[in-house]
Design a protein around this motif. Structure first.
Motif, mmCIF file in Angstrom:
data_model
loop_
_atom_site.group_PDB
_atom_site.id
_atom_site.type_symbol
_atom_site.label_atom_id
_atom_site.label_comp_id
_atom_site.label_asym_id
_atom_site.label_seq_id
_atom_site.Cartn_x
_atom_site.Cartn_y
_atom_site.Cartn_z
ATOM 1 N N GLY A 15 -2.515 -7.013 9.329
ATOM 2 C CA GLY A 15 -2.430 -6.947 7.883
ATOM 3 C C GLY A 15 -1.402 -7.864 7.271
ATOM 4 N N GLN B 198 -0.855 -3.176 5.587
ATOM 5 C CA GLN B 198 -0.829 -3.202 7.045
ATOM 6 C C GLN B 198 -1.609 -2.007 7.584
ATOM 7 N N GLU B 199 -2.366 -2.287 8.626
ATOM 8 C CA GLU B 199 -3.243 -1.271 9.196
ATOM 9 C C GLU B 199 -2.933 -1.094 10.678
#
Length: 147
Positions: free
Chosen positions: A74, A78-79
């Motif tokens: 990300g 953000q993942e």
């Protein structure tokens, strides 16, 4: 980081083609709009090719354990994703022209998740081959479907 920089450069070169066509098609030649668009294009390309590789290096992570595959990706959003080994359906490796140039590979771990596959980009080719082999072995030893 050079790998990500070159990938970004290829994108920006492709985006340059319409600008060059516009420049040659315009009877005024290097008019003010061309100069403004050219300068903006150069600034965006430079910032992208400098910032993006460093950002990816700091943010993107992955790990494969006996129980799961973890990824973190990300830019602004953000993942983090976790795929239990028992849910893995396929493990694929891919090497495009830029990856081959840098002796790298990308690994895709596909599950039944609606979120799509987990992708691990820019691994050393030997590391990618080892990861595919290890995950395939782990998946083969796993029973059940984690439900």
């Amino acid at each position: 980081m050079w790998y990500w920089t070159v990938k970004a450069a290829v994108l920006w070169i492709v985006l340059l083609v319409p600008q060059v066509i516009w420049w040659f098609a315009d009877s005024d030649g290097a008019s003010l709009p061309h100069v403004i668009v050219g300068v903006v294009w150069l600034l965006l390309a430079a910032v992208h090719m400098v910032v993006m590789p460093q950002w990816r290096y700091r943010v993107h992570r992955w790990e494969a354990t006996d129980t799961a595959v973890y990824t973190q990706t990300g830019w602004l959003n953000q993942e983090r994703r976790i795929a239990p080994i028992s849910r893995v359906q396929t493990v694929d490796s891919e090497r495009g022209p830029i990856e081959q140039l840098f002796k790298l590979a990308n690994v895709t771990v596909t599950t039944a998740s609606a979120a799509g596959p987990l992708k691990i980009d820019g691994l050393a080719a030997a590391d990618a081959d080892q990861l595919v082999t290890d995950l395939t072995t782990r998946v083969g030893r796993t029973t059940g479907d984690a439900t």
